[in-house]
Structures are given as C-alpha cells and as structure tokens.
Design an enzyme around this catalytic site. Structure first.
Site, PDB file in Angstrom:
ATOM      1  N   HIS A  63       0.906  -1.288  -0.061  1.00  0.00           N
ATOM      2  CA  HIS A  63       0.127   0.056   0.040  1.00  0.00           C
ATOM      3  C   HIS A  63       1.092   1.208  -0.293  1.00  0.00           C
ATOM      4  O   HIS A  63       0.700   2.404   0.608  1.00  0.00           O
ATOM      5  CB  HIS A  63      -0.802  -0.084   1.278  1.00  0.00           C
ATOM      6  CG  HIS A  63      -1.971  -1.042   1.140  1.00  0.00           C
ATOM      7  ND1 HIS A  63      -1.775  -2.299   2.284  1.00  0.00           N
ATOM      8  CD2 HIS A  63      -2.818  -1.452   0.378  1.00  0.00           C
ATOM      9  CE1 HIS A  63      -2.885  -2.616   1.866  1.00  0.00           C
ATOM     10  NE2 HIS A  63      -3.574  -2.668   0.864  1.00  0.00           N
ATOM     11  N   TYR A 328       4.233  -6.087   9.320  1.00  0.00           N
ATOM     12  CA  TYR A 328       3.938  -4.439   9.486  1.00  0.00           C
ATOM     13  C   TYR A 328       5.311  -3.961   9.994  1.00  0.00           C
ATOM     14  O   TYR A 328       5.703  -2.913   9.690  1.00  0.00           O
ATOM     15  CB  TYR A 328       2.520  -4.551  10.079  1.00  0.00           C
ATOM     16  CG  TYR A 328       1.340  -4.386   9.285  1.00  0.00           C
ATOM     17  CD1 TYR A 328       1.328  -5.596   8.220  1.00  0.00           C
ATOM     18  CD2 TYR A 328       0.112  -3.890   9.591  1.00  0.00           C
ATOM     19  CE1 TYR A 328       0.164  -5.360   7.453  1.00  0.00           C
ATOM     20  CE2 TYR A 328      -0.938  -3.991   8.916  1.00  0.00           C
ATOM     21  CZ  TYR A 328      -1.038  -4.561   7.729  1.00  0.00           C
ATOM     22  OH  TYR A 328      -2.102  -4.725   7.137  1.00  0.00           O
TER      23      TYR A 328
END
Length: 353
Positions: A63, A328
């Site tokens: 993203h 992440y």
C-alpha cells in the site's frame, strides 16, 4: 505496464491482480511461535514483497501509494452487550486513517488493481487504540502465511521480462483450491473510481469481549453512504483528487457493520465467508472530514498493526493476524530508517507524491 497486465486474461490476469492486492495483508512472519525459525520470517516475507515490486526507499512495502484522512467515529451503543470497548459506547472518538491501493510501487496507476484499502486508528478517551486495516474485497485468497509466501514466490517477475511466469502462477492456484472464492470475486471486480463508494472488510475474524468476560467471534465491514455511479477514473492519480473534491462538498460517512458468528463458523480461515443470514449490528458511523498528504500527514508515522486493540477486542485464532503484525513492524522499521537517510533530491520527489 500494470494497467496493461490488468487487461490480460487467464491465470496471468489473476496473478497480476492478486500479486499487488495481497500486499494488503503485508506479509507474514515469525510471531507467537507458529513458524519454525529459519523457515519463514517477517524479514523473508518483506524481502519477497520487495523482490516482486522493487524497493522504493521511505515508502511502505505494501500500500505504498495512498492518502491520509482525518475524522471521527461515533458509537451508537448497539454493540455494548457484546464488547466493553469504550469506543462502542455512545460518543465520539478521533480517527486518523489512510486510503491506499495495494502493492509496493508508489507510482502505480490507481487502476492497476481492483482493490482499495482503508486503515484506521481510533483513539479512546483512556488512550487505548483500535487499529484496523480493511480491504474492498469480501474474502482473502489464502488461509496461511506459508501459502501467501508461496504465492508471492510464484508471482516474482522473471528477469528480462519484468513479468511473472504464467505457468508458476497457474500451478499455484491449481494446487490451492481454497483460492476459489477469491478468484470468483476477481472475475467481476473492477477498479472503482472513488475510495468513497467502496465497502471495506476486515477479512480476519476477531473476538469481542463483553462486560462479563464472554467472547463473541465477529467480522466487520465499513459500508459507505455514498453510492457508485459506474464511472471510471481518469488518469493515473484520480483517487486522491476525487477524495479532496468530495470532502470539499462535505463529510463522507461509512457505517460499521459487525457480523456475529454462529457456533461452528470458521474463525481461523479468511478464505471462507460466513452465511449471509448471520446477525449484523450497525455499531456506529465513521465520518471523514479532511485529507492530508501521506508524506507529511498524521498517518505517515502510524503502523496500522491489526493487533493494536483496546480492552474489549481480541485477536481470533486466525494465523494471519500475528503474521500481519510481524511483517507490518518489519516494513515500518525499514521505511522509517530509509526516510531518515534519503538524499534531498529523493525526499523532494517523495514529498511531491
């Protein structure tokens, strides 16, 4: 190139579509002891994401292209019988969010994949946070970190062509029948012209914990008040511009719809949906009022780790959740370290995006 690939049919089409959007789950790695050391790690997964999309210093490994948003969430109290989390009581909490398209290329055209993402950080009065990353598809392609890693490997571009090997992509899907529901969705999926008209699903299951300590398995989605008009976006960067234009006319709203599982509904397999007749509760309204650039806005330094949860929400037994959290963190450390050392010319280019 990505737009051209989107038009190609067969397994190749699926490979391109899945290759970028699957970065939405941000990889999977060693966490909680569910993988043996040396076999798979967050570092290996993020390395594979980089091998597939290239390295763009200072950007998220998934993203990479997005926009910061700000607003509020207003709870209506309807979920209080199932969760003691403060944000579900009647009242308002601040929100810092981010819309994005999947993939690690911050210069990809907005039409490069049919999936959009919504990430949110909601902060309660007691300081506890709920961070959630959702995507505009109702089901995930694979159920395990190992399968995701294998898919990324199958989709790694071949040297000299810059494209995945269709035979490897096809072989992966043929060996993984659990991808059928996702592939069925992909067949009719088209890139939307606006972040504002999409619904966003949690994909993974979670558990709500009520005041008595009882646990309730749930999934959720954000459902927009805005409706799609069937138009296609124009240019390569239409999503952010559309969002600014819409917000100039007034706030954008979504309703948080929480689905309660029945006994026996799968909570550890994101490839399987729950029956449509399951009870659904409208828990409140997300209202977004402004955008900020992703390079200088408040979302820039937020790691939207799905395991940052307030009291009253817990992770389920879905193995993708601890895996997402681990990867992440690895991605966050890489991009923030790189950003601190970017030369002036690279930083100027980054901020121009």
């Amino acid at each position: 190139m990505r737009r051209a690939l989107w038009r190609v049919g067969g397994w190749w089409r699926y490979g391109v579509i899945v290759g970028a959007p699957l970065a939405l789950a941000a990889g999977f790695g060693y966490a909680g002891g569910w993988l043996a050391p040396g076999r798979l790690s967050a570092q290996k997964l993020v390395d594979q994401l980089q091998a597939n999309a290239g390295v763009h210093p200072g950007y998220r490994r998934n993203h990479a292209k997005g926009v910061c948003v700000a607003g509020t969430f207003t709870g209506n109290g309807a979920l209080q019988p199932y969760s003691r989390a403060q944000l579900f009581a009647p009242g308002v909490v601040p929100v810092v969010g981010r819309f994005a398209i999947p993939g690690g290329n911050p210069y990809a055209p907005d039409s490069s994949a049919p999936i959009r993402s919504m990430a949110l950080r909601l902060t309660q009065a007691n300081g506890q946070q709920w961070r959630t990353g959702m995507n505009s598809m109702p089901v995930f392609p694979v159920a395990t970190p190992q399968a995701f890693y294998a898919l990324l490997q199958a989709q790694q571009p071949v040297a000299g062509t810059g494209k995945p090997d269709p035979a490897k992509v096809g072989a992966f899907f043929a060996a993984h029948p659990e991808t059928a529901a996702f592939l069925a969705w992909v067949k009719g999926a088209k890139p939307s012209s606006s972040y504002a008209v999409d619904s966003y699903w949690s994909l993974n299951a979670f558990e709500l914990v009520d005041a008595q300590g009882a646990h309730h398995a749930v999934r959720w989605r954000m459902v927009p008040e805005a409706t799609a008009d069937g138009s296609a976006g124009q240019g390569e960067d239409y999503l952010a511009a559309d969002l600014v234009q819409r917000l100039a006319a007034g706030p954008l709203r979504w309703h948080l719809r929480v689905t309660l599982a029945d006994p026996g509904d799968p909570t550890s397999d994101a490839t399987r949906t729950w029956p449509a007749e399951r009870r659904e509760i409208d828990a409140g309204t997300l209202e977004l009022t402004a955008t900020q650039p992703q390079d200088s806005g408040p979302c820039r330094d937020i790691n939207y780790d799905p395991l940052v949860l307030p009291d009253g929400i817990q992770a389920s037994d879905d193995p993708l959740l601890p895996a997402r959290s681990a990867a992440y963190a690895d991605s966050y450390l890489r991009r923030t370290s790189e950003e601190a050392h970017l030369p002036d010319s690279a930083m100027a280019k980054k901020e121009a995006r």
